[in-house]
Design an enzyme around this catalytic site. Structure first.
Site, PDB file in Angstrom:
ATOM      1  CG  ASP A 168      -1.915   1.098   1.256  1.00  0.00           C
ATOM      2  OD1 ASP A 168      -1.998   1.852   0.278  1.00  0.00           O
ATOM      3  OD2 ASP A 168      -2.635   1.212   2.265  1.00  0.00           O
ATOM      4  CG  ASP A 368      -4.191   4.996  -2.649  1.00  0.00           C
ATOM      5  OD1 ASP A 368      -3.220   4.510  -2.034  1.00  0.00           O
ATOM      6  OD2 ASP A 368      -5.366   4.785  -2.318  1.00  0.00           O
TER       7      ASP A 368
END
Length: 491
Positions: A168, A368
């Site tokens: 992430d 992201d």
């Protein structure tokens, strides 16, 4: 009679002109299809309808080749696809569930961004992402993990044991669940056992790494305790620890990071699926990317496959493919985990959509890996949707909306479809011409949707999601403050 003959000749010529136009149009369509297949630039995607959906059962992944010479190249697979080791304990969620969960993550990002700009708190992290004493972990590392779509396998401890973890770019602290566990959710692999690793050690309360986190305090034996609360109220609590991290084959010493700092979770709950934990690639000093910089260089790259049945890669170090085009990485202290880009425009079928760059720059844009669908300011999304629908015309039937996706089409009965290309334009003139898999989100042949969504307003931060990043080598050159995109980084 002469006038009649002339009229007939004109009619024949008109008829012949129409035929010529049709032939030219078909030739143009065929040329576009050939250009697409050959990797040439074209303003349209012509694809077979039978290829829109991945195989439901077969894993076709071969490890994608990274453009870097780094030995730390990890295979990336979709956590809900047939290549995922997590599927053995349950099926994949529905498309609607994935997209609904995606909205939860976006809401969390928006809340944090608005909180930082409300004046109620100030970031204690500098623009370069270097944390200082007193930083609150939940304040800027907390994000919903329900849509962390991509996983890698890493080795932890000595001897190394393999763990499947979400990676992430919007989180910093890496963690796995550990024995003994007070309260742990069910995961795919056995819990990490510190007692079985000869290189494990707990971080003491006086260590720099502990001081940089907002800890729960010290245990009775002077071990540093951490807490991370995510946007959906999931959380992990545990002991901050050090151990050897293995990235790639365990018999290669270049793949080992001694003294890697991570969270050893012993009180965890929430929507983590069956993943063994999470590895953060954010900008703070505790992230995997920052800890590995001395070995591999300041940065990392990855490529996300076009299909959930394929494989991509994650590589540490800033090396980039020769075809990569770069745009500046903006420095922002308000949400320091994120990587900001300067998105300035959108193109559809090669034509610029009329959107003022000020619309994008009002709140900015982050890239992201954990958000599925790109979010645009409402004015920008409305213009994109209108342009896309105009090029699609009335040839294809409209289909019902799918969760957050409101521009959908029914391709039932077609053998091929022709879809306008979409490109995102960044500062410096860099264009990200999306792969077809980044233009449409296909739940089924009768429901293929434009893979963008609105923020709901023009003040919330924009997000470049992972669907639009598919097949590109995405290079985070942190040392030189730039992000690059290389086409055809993986299939």
């Amino acid at each position: 009679m002469a006038s009649v003959t002339v009229t007939r000749r004109r009619a024949l010529l008109s008829h012949g002109s129409c035929l010529a136009i049709i032939v030219l149009a078909l030739a143009s369509l065929a040329a576009a299809a050939v250009a697409e297949e050959n990797g040439g630039e074209t303003n349209w995607h012509v694809v077979s309808v039978s290829s829109l959906l991945p195989s439901a059962a077969a894993c076709t992944a071969a490890k994608a080749a990274s453009s870097t010479n780094s030995s730390s190249v990890l295979s990336v697979v979709h956590r809900h696809g047939p290549c995922s080791p997590l599927l053995s304990r349950g099926g994949a969620p529905s498309h609607a569930e994935i997209l609904d969960g995606d909205q939860d993550r976006v809401n969390s990002i928006h809340r944090k961004h608005k909180h930082k700009h409300s004046g109620s708190s100030k970031s204690k992290t500098d623009p370069a992402g270097t944390s200082n004493k007193g930083v609150s972990l939940p304040a800027y590392r907390g994000l919903s993990l329900g849509t962390g779509n991509y996983i890698v396998k890493v080795g932890l401890g000595t001897p190394a044991k393999d763990y499947s973890v979400v990676f992430d770019t919007g989180s910093d602290l890496s963690w796995v669940q550990c024995k003994p566990c007070k309260d742990c959710y069910e995961q795919q692999d056995p819990l990490f056992d510190p007692a079985q690793s000869s290189t494990y050690s707990a971080v003491p309360c006086g260590a720099r790494e502990c001081k940089e986190l907002d800890t729960q305090g010290c245990s009775t034996d002077n071990k540093c305790r951490y807490e991370v609360v995510y946007g959906d109220q999931s959380q992990t609590d545990g002991t901050l620890a050090r151990d050897t991290l293995t990235l790639g084959p365990s018999d290669d010493s270049n793949n080992k990071l001694a003294g890697f700092v991570f969270g050893c979770g012993d009180d965890d709950a929430g929507l983590f699926g069956k993943a063994d934990g999470l590895f953060g690639l954010g900008r703070a000093r505790v992230s995997l990317a920052s800890q590995a910089a001395a070995r591999y260089g300041a940065g990392f790259s990855y490529c996300l496959p076009s299909s959930s049945s394929g494989a991509g890669y994650l590589s540490l170090g800033p090396a980039a493919p020769t075809n990569a085009a770069f745009t500046p990485m903006l420095a922002r202290a308000d949400t320091p985990s994120f990587y900001y880009l300067d998105l300035v425009g959108v193109k559809v079928a090669g034509r610029t959509v009329r959107i003022s760059p000020a619309v994008f720059r009002r709140a900015g844009t982050v890239i992201d890996s954990g958000t599925v669908i790109t979010r645009l300011p409402d004015a920008a999304y409305a213009a994109l949707r209108s342009a896309f629908a105009r090029y699609m015309g009335t040839k294809y039937r409209r289909a019902p909306a799918l969760s957050i996706l409101d521009t959908c089409y029914d391709f039932t009965g077609y053998s091929t479809v022709q879809i306008p290309a979409v490109a995102l334009v960044f500062a410096g003139g860099t264009e990200l011409r999306l792969d077809f898999s980044g233009v449409l989100y296909v739940s089924k042949v009768s429901q293929a949707c434009l893979a963008f969504a609105s923020n709901g307003d023009d003040q919330s931060i924009g997000i470049l999601g992972n669907t639009q990043q598919r097949t590109f080598a995405v290079v985070y050159d942190v040392g030189n403050h730039k992000v690059g995109f290389g086409a055809k980084g993986c299939a």
